[in-house]
Design an enzyme around this catalytic site. Sequence first.
Site, PDB file in Angstrom:
ATOM      1  N   LYS A 174      -5.250   3.766   9.474  1.00 37.80           N
ATOM      2  CA  LYS A 174      -4.496   4.684   8.771  1.00 37.80           C
ATOM      3  C   LYS A 174      -4.936   6.031   8.982  1.00 37.80           C
ATOM      4  CE  LYS A 174      -2.537   1.543   5.437  1.00 37.80           C
ATOM      5  NZ  LYS A 174      -2.673   1.211   3.996  1.00 37.80           N
ATOM      6  N   SER A 190       0.801  -1.091   0.145  1.00 37.82           N
ATOM      7  CA  SER A 190       0.079  -0.052  -0.079  1.00 37.82           C
ATOM      8  C   SER A 190       0.963   1.375   0.029  1.00 37.82           C
ATOM      9  CB  SER A 190      -0.673   0.046   1.492  1.00 37.82           C
ATOM     10  OG  SER A 190      -0.156   0.152   2.456  1.00 37.82           O
TER      11      SER A 190
END
Length: 783
Positions: free
Chosen positions: A720, A677
Amino acid sequence: MSEKKTRHPVLPVIAVRDMMLFPHMTMNLDVGRPKSLAALEYAMEHESNVLIVAQSNEDIDDPSGKDLYTVGTIATINQVMNLPGDVSRILVEGVRRGIAQSYHVSKGMLTATVTPYETNEENTPELEAGIRAVQDAMNALNNVSQRLASDALQNIYALSSPDEFTDILAANLLPRLTDRQKILETLNIHERLEVLCAMIERETEIAGIERRIQAKVHASMEKNQRDFYLREQLRAVQSELGQIDGSEEEELRKRMESTPLSDEAREKCLKEIERLSHMGPGTPEISTTTTYIEWILDLPWGKTTEDNLDLARAREVLNKNHYGLDKVKERIIEYLAVLQVKKDMKGPILCFVGPPGVGKTSIVRAIAEAIGRKFIQMSLGGVRDEAEIRGHRRTYLGAIPGRIINGLKQAGTMNPVFLFDEIDKMSSDIRGDPASAMLEVLDAEQNMAFRDHYMELAFDLSKVMFITTANSVDSIPAPLFDRMEIIEVPSYTEEEKLHIASLHLLPKQTEAHGLQPGAVTMNEDILRRIIEGYTREAGVRTLERTIAKVVRKSVVAMLDSGTMHRDIDLEQMHEYLGAERYTREMPEQEPRVGIVNGLAYTQVGGETLEVECSTMPGKGVLHLTGKLGDVMKESAEAALTWVRSHSDQLGLPEDFHDRLDLHVHVPEGAVPKDGPSAGVTIITALTSALTGIPVRHDVAMTGELTLRGRVLPIGGLKEKTLAAYRAGIRVLIIPKENVKDLEEIPAYVLSQFRIVAADQIEDVLKEALVRLPEGLQASLSAD
Ligand code: ADP
C-alpha cells in the site's frame, strides 16, 4: 474497458490463421508477428479487449485489413506468458462477435473500429424447432461416425443460450476453418441454425461415403488375410531360425525388453503387442495401438537425475538469477536442507504466491537448475477439464494422455521439478473438477500410483518435486491449499526494480538480441525514468518488455549508424518509447467533498482506490456500487453506524438518516485480499459528503474500524505504501499498530510522506478533512 465506453470502440486486432475463436470459448494463442505483438502490448497497457479475427488468405504473413474477414470475436486477454524468441502465449476468452467496420494501421499494429454484436433472442418455439433440427442432424451424424463423445454432446445440448449452442457445437465439430468462419459471420440466430444444420448434413453425407470406401477396403483385406497369415508364419519361422526380422512389433518387443517397466506396464505392453501381431495390414487400429505402446515405452521408467544438494552452490545459482528476494531464497535453502536430511519428497508442496512478474516462475526454474533436475512447467490458468490433467480414455476418438504424463515424457526423468503455474486460476464445470485430479497428483499418499485415463496403468509420481504458484491464496481450492506451504513473494520497490533492471534485465535482453555484453547501456537516471514513466506494476514484467523494446530499437540504430554501442540518453528514450505515460503528479489538485484516497492490497500488488460518497434526498438507504466485496459492505455499514451515533458532534441533524439516501462507490479494480481495510476511508468519505467539508487530495489512508471508532491494523502495508508513493501522496494515515511494520519499507519511500499513526477515527478525520466539524473539534479539545 474501452468496449464499454462507446458503441463503436477502436480495438487492437490480432489476426490468426489455422484457428478461430468463438465467443464463450477460451483458448491459448501464440502471438509472434510484430503487429500482433504491438496489439498485445497495447491491449495490456490500456487494459483493452482485442478483436481476434481470422485471415481470409492464410498465406500472407503480414496481413492488412483487406486480407482479414470482417467478423471476428471481441476477446479479453486473461493471461500472457512469454515464450522464448519473442513469442507470447496468451489465454484469450471470447466475449462476443465484433464486426470490423474498417481496419487501420497505427502505432505499428492493426486496429479496427468494431461494432459489438449483441443478441437477446427470446426462446421462441421457432428457435426451439431450429435447435432440435440441429440436434437431430447431429445425432444422425454421430450414428454414422462418432464425431463427438455422447456425454460431450449432451453437455452441449444442455446449454441454454442458442448462441452458445451453435458456437460451441461449430467449434467442436466443423473441421474446416471456412465453415467455422461462416458460422461466426452468420449473425442472425435463425439463419445460423439453418446453416449449421446444412453443414452437419453435409458432414453426414461425407462420413457415409467414407464408410462405404472403408467397407470396400475391408472386403479386399479379407482376401489379403490368408496371404498375411502365411507371411506371418513365415516370419515366425524366420525369427526361430535367427533370421533378422525388422518388423515394427519386433522393435517394440525389443524396446520393451530393455525398459525397466512395472509389472503392470509390462503385462499391458505384452498384451497390446500380441494384439498388434494379429492385426491385418491396414487395420486402422494398428496406429492407435502402436501409439499406445510407444507411450508406455516413452515414459521415463526408472530414469532419474542425481540431486546436487550442495547448499552453497544452490545459493550461488539463486543469487545469479535473482536480485533480492532474500526471505524467499532462504526458505528455499531450508527446504533443500531438509530434503538432504530426509531424502524423500513427502512434505508440503511449496506454493509461491505473489503478483505477476515478481519472479515466481523464474525462481522455480532456478531451483531446478541448482539441484540439477529437469524442469517442466504447466499453466493451470483456465483449465476446466479434468481430462487435461488426467487424459481421455482410449475409447475416446483422438485420445491422448493428460498433461502430467505428457510433462514426464518431456522431462525424460521420474524426478523433475514440475511447476504448476496459477493454481488459483483453475475452474471447474460440467467437464469434471480438475482440482480433485490435482489433489491426487500432489498428494504424497496417492501419487506413487497415479493413473492417467489414457495410460490405464499406475505411474509413480512420488519422486517428482511439485511446486506451484498463485497470484492470491484466496482462490486456491481449499483441499489443495491445506497441502501447501505458502511462500509470499512480495512486490518490488522502485529501488529494487532499478537493481533488477541494471543487473539482470538489461544484460539479459542485450544477450537475447545477439549483442555483446555492455553494447547497450542506460544510466541510473534513465532506468529510473523508464521505471516511473512507462511502468506501473508490482513486478518487473512490463519493465522487462520496455527494456527489450529499447534494446530492439537500439539494434536497428546500431546497424544504421555502424557503431556497435549505444548509451541511451533522454532523447533516445523518448524516441524509442514515446512520451512517458505515468507521472507522480497528483491528478486532482483541489480538496474535494466526498472523495477520499484509500489504499488496497490486491492480487496484483498495492493500488490507490478513490472511494466516493454522495448524498441525495431519500429515506436512509445505503447504496453501494462498484467492486464491493462482502467485507467492504460490512465496513460501509459499520461506518454509517458510527456517523449516526456521532451526528451531534458532526453537526448533522439527528434525523438526517431519514431524509437522505447515501451512495458509496468503490471503483472497479482487483479484489482486495486483506479483508476489511477500507473502514477509515469510507467513514471519511461519508463524513465529508454529509458535512460538506472537503477532503485533502494529497492524503491517503488505510485502516479498519470498530463500531466505536477505534482504528485496527491492516495487512499489506508495504504494497500500500508503494502504491501511495507512486501516486504522489504526501500524507499517509496508517493504523498505530502498523507502525512497527514500517521497518520493511525503504527510507527513500518513507521520506516522501508525513506518516500519521491513527488510533481513533478522530485522528484520521483531523488530518484528512480540511477542517474538523465544530462539534467534534470541541469534544476533542474537551478531552
Ligand atoms: P512471475 O512468475 O512471478 O509472474 P516471472 O518469473 O515470469 O514472474 O518473472 C518475470 C521476469 O522478471 C523474468 O524474466 C524474471 O527473470 C524477471 N525477474 C523477476 N524478479 C527478478 C529478480 N528479483 N531478479 C532478476 N530478475 C527478475
